[in-house]
Design an enzyme around this catalytic site. Sequence first.
Site, PDB file in Angstrom:
ATOM      1  N   LYS A 173     -10.064  11.226 -61.510  1.00  0.00           N
ATOM      2  CA  LYS A 173      -9.778  11.865 -62.793  1.00  0.00           C
ATOM      3  C   LYS A 173      -8.891  10.979 -63.658  1.00  0.00           C
ATOM      4  O   LYS A 173      -8.231  10.057 -63.181  1.00  0.00           O
ATOM      5  CB  LYS A 173      -9.088  13.211 -62.575  1.00  0.00           C
ATOM      6  CG  LYS A 173      -7.735  13.133 -61.881  1.00  0.00           C
ATOM      7  CD  LYS A 173      -7.071  14.505 -61.786  1.00  0.00           C
ATOM      8  CE  LYS A 173      -5.699  14.400 -61.126  1.00  0.00           C
ATOM      9  NZ  LYS A 173      -4.942  15.670 -61.185  1.00  0.00           N
TER      10      LYS A 173
ATOM     11  N   ARG B 159      -3.957  33.743 -63.480  1.00  0.00           N
ATOM     12  CA  ARG B 159      -3.409  33.185 -62.248  1.00  0.00           C
ATOM     13  C   ARG B 159      -2.071  33.847 -61.952  1.00  0.00           C
ATOM     14  O   ARG B 159      -1.254  34.044 -62.860  1.00  0.00           O
ATOM     15  CB  ARG B 159      -3.234  31.670 -62.371  1.00  0.00           C
ATOM     16  CG  ARG B 159      -4.569  30.959 -62.573  1.00  0.00           C
ATOM     17  CD  ARG B 159      -4.415  29.464 -62.670  1.00  0.00           C
ATOM     18  NE  ARG B 159      -5.664  28.850 -63.082  1.00  0.00           N
ATOM     19  CZ  ARG B 159      -5.796  27.563 -63.393  1.00  0.00           C
ATOM     20  NH1 ARG B 159      -4.744  26.763 -63.320  1.00  0.00           N
ATOM     21  NH2 ARG B 159      -6.968  27.080 -63.768  1.00  0.00           N
TER      22      ARG B 159
ATOM     23  N   CYS C 126     -15.146  27.250 -64.182  1.00  0.00           N
ATOM     24  CA  CYS C 126     -16.195  26.342 -63.688  1.00  0.00           C
ATOM     25  C   CYS C 126     -17.396  27.043 -63.038  1.00  0.00           C
ATOM     26  O   CYS C 126     -18.547  26.739 -63.367  1.00  0.00           O
ATOM     27  CB  CYS C 126     -15.605  25.331 -62.711  1.00  0.00           C
ATOM     28  SG  CYS C 126     -13.895  24.919 -62.940  1.00  0.00           S
TER      29      CYS C 126
ATOM     30  N   HIS D 107     -15.614  17.836 -65.417  1.00  0.00           N
ATOM     31  CA  HIS D 107     -14.737  18.850 -65.995  1.00  0.00           C
ATOM     32  C   HIS D 107     -13.858  18.155 -67.032  1.00  0.00           C
ATOM     33  O   HIS D 107     -13.399  17.036 -66.793  1.00  0.00           O
ATOM     34  CB  HIS D 107     -13.791  19.453 -64.952  1.00  0.00           C
ATOM     35  CG  HIS D 107     -14.441  20.052 -63.763  1.00  0.00           C
ATOM     36  ND1 HIS D 107     -14.479  21.406 -63.545  1.00  0.00           N
ATOM     37  CD2 HIS D 107     -15.069  19.487 -62.703  1.00  0.00           C
ATOM     38  CE1 HIS D 107     -15.088  21.648 -62.403  1.00  0.00           C
ATOM     39  NE2 HIS D 107     -15.461  20.494 -61.869  1.00  0.00           N
TER      40      HIS D 107
ATOM     41  N   ASP E 168     -12.030  24.761 -71.975  1.00  0.00           N
ATOM     42  CA  ASP E 168     -12.818  24.185 -70.893  1.00  0.00           C
ATOM     43  C   ASP E 168     -14.140  23.620 -71.397  1.00  0.00           C
ATOM     44  O   ASP E 168     -14.739  24.163 -72.326  1.00  0.00           O
ATOM     45  CB  ASP E 168     -13.140  25.279 -69.876  1.00  0.00           C
ATOM     46  CG  ASP E 168     -12.620  24.943 -68.492  1.00  0.00           C
ATOM     47  OD1 ASP E 168     -12.331  23.770 -68.256  1.00  0.00           O
ATOM     48  OD2 ASP E 168     -12.511  25.853 -67.667  1.00  0.00           O
TER      49      ASP E 168
ATOM     50  N   HIS F 143     -17.755  21.507 -69.537  1.00  0.00           N
ATOM     51  CA  HIS F 143     -18.380  20.869 -68.381  1.00  0.00           C
ATOM     52  C   HIS F 143     -19.623  20.130 -68.841  1.00  0.00           C
ATOM     53  O   HIS F 143     -20.388  20.634 -69.663  1.00  0.00           O
ATOM     54  CB  HIS F 143     -18.741  21.908 -67.313  1.00  0.00           C
ATOM     55  CG  HIS F 143     -17.527  22.600 -66.752  1.00  0.00           C
ATOM     56  ND1 HIS F 143     -17.081  23.799 -67.244  1.00  0.00           N
ATOM     57  CD2 HIS F 143     -16.663  22.227 -65.770  1.00  0.00           C
ATOM     58  CE1 HIS F 143     -15.982  24.153 -66.584  1.00  0.00           C
ATOM     59  NE2 HIS F 143     -15.709  23.223 -65.689  1.00  0.00           N
TER      60      HIS F 143
ATOM     61  N   GLN G  99      -8.183  28.487 -71.460  1.00  0.00           N
ATOM     62  CA  GLN G  99      -8.458  27.061 -71.295  1.00  0.00           C
ATOM     63  C   GLN G  99      -9.516  26.615 -72.297  1.00  0.00           C
ATOM     64  O   GLN G  99     -10.482  27.336 -72.555  1.00  0.00           O
ATOM     65  CB  GLN G  99      -8.981  26.778 -69.890  1.00  0.00           C
ATOM     66  CG  GLN G  99      -7.943  26.898 -68.788  1.00  0.00           C
ATOM     67  CD  GLN G  99      -8.528  26.521 -67.437  1.00  0.00           C
ATOM     68  OE1 GLN G  99      -9.615  26.963 -67.082  1.00  0.00           O
ATOM     69  NE2 GLN G  99      -7.805  25.718 -66.683  1.00  0.00           N
TER      70      GLN G  99
END
Length: 622
Positions: free
Chosen positions: A448, A346, A317, A494, A366, A368, A364
């Site tokens: 979410k 992680r 992000c 997101h 991902d 945005h 990911q």
Amino acid sequence: MLSQINRPTSEENHSQRDGEKLRRIRHTCAHILAMAVQKLFPETKVAIGPTTDTGFYYDFDRKEPFTPEDLGQITKEMKRIIKGNLPVIREEVNREQIRAEIEKLNEPLKLEILDSIPETETITRYFIGSPDMGRTNHPEVEPSLISPVVIPTQEFWWDLCAGPHLNSTGEINPDALALESVAGAYWRGDETLPQLQRIYGTAWETPEELEYYQQQKEEAKKRDHRKLGQELDLFSIQEDAGGGLVFWHPKGSRMRLLIEDYWRQAHLQDGYELLYSPHIANLELWKTSGHYDFYRENMFDQIEIENQSYQLKPMNCPFHVLTYQSHLHSYRELPIRWAELGTVYRYERSGVLHGLMRVRGFTQDDAHIFCLPEQVADEILGVLNLTEKILSDFGFSKYEVNLSTRPSKSVGNDAVWQLATDALIAALNTKGWDYVTDEGGGAFYGPKIDIKIQDAIGRLWQCSTIQVDFNLPERFNMEYVAADGSRQRPIMIHRAIFGSLERFFGILIENYAGDFPLWLAPVQVRVLAVSDRFRDYAQSIAQSLRQQNIRAEVDNTGERLGKQIRNSELEKIPVTVVIGQRELDNQSLSVRTRSSGDLGTMTLPQLTEEILKAIAEKSPSY
């Protein structure tokens, strides 16, 4: 297309049943398990015993390991207790009183649990059997008379617990109960604390439900992505490189490339632009974003470079935010949709690593979206439509949806939260999707939607998520120039559809049991030569198919034809072509498929046309 999951009945999808009665059955079974263990093995200390999605467990502190024979004895004792139809009684207790009792019993882990209960909370315990059987003056309890060890002449046991439980053990069907396994578990999940023994069990309302669950469990073992990943030579976890790191083998890499190419094309067609961002950044970036405060325990140690601290990225992000801030944007440019297949890192403890499902490095999918307040509803709907298309193309057509609303601790004003929540609800209503509301379950930065997909044997997997974020735009002072010339804050959305490529790949393996649809299969066609005399013709067939972007290969093992056919079946190759003298003479192919068996003789153009058509339509079989 996607469709709602009907709520499970006693005939279907039992593994997802979580009604109140079933939770009480399982919670009570956990206590009965501990009661049985302490009767059979009085030296054993007790810890905790919660419910799980499919049953319960209890953690014990005992020097000697529990054996399969022990589990049989414990099961027998549990059924005896159940058939005794003992009452289950709740009692509120005084903190000092219960402390004295626990100390008398020498249960140190229970003392830790007691100390973790806030002073403002009511402390309760539950008895199995009547508490009056072991004392003379209810409710004043004489500590020496109450013991968690079952005494043959005094059939009772108690445990600190908030509940809820059944009213009596007789409400449990003893034939709908089974103990499953023993595993090690660190106390409170901390590797620095003592390791306990965890006994897992399962419990249902009826024996038929237990039988169905056990059948499903056996089927799940056959579909285990770790087992199939090795058998099909798709990936490995190389411990020499450190746990939780995935090595993609050639066939797995081929499938990953297919998934990535599909994902990129779908996003470009839907108005997204693609980004690539670094794998590391200055630690200050993660402090600004708030990740350092909220995810520090899941971040790897910092790397020192020229007296500055750098951090492997746990999220993508902040990089997208910095890209947005590379220049000032006008309201006319919004919405901006950016997507990235970004690998993040992680720190996960070794005890929770699990094949592709829980790793330390993963990619990911991902994206945005930066948009105006009035654009949020349409953008959410667009994400839901794209999610539906992508998941459907990969063979997932049933799902469950959760909507999570504002928690007690959050950022942003009430009006913006209400706008975002209303936008999520409006999008779900437009889609006609039912959903379960998780009041207060949203992230601190916004509400979410989470989507769980159902696989071929009825299991639910959390994959897609859509989150509205008021936090990062505030922290990074993001702006756009509004129509009136003022500087305003964009709203950030997101979203991920797969969740991560690694985990989604593991779900795909288990959903299809490694028997992938033609368009996804790493090898679509294998050509078998009856003998070496026909190998050149076989190679020419495979080459012609590859020229049409069909993934074809020749079996070069030198095995007899029967073994080659057998290997093709074991490796789940969708189409097998056999070449012999007749095929060479007629310039033809003998074709068989996994879905339809022997198709007889075909020409190469005919086979090529049919395969390309099935690939284009993403047919589940050919």
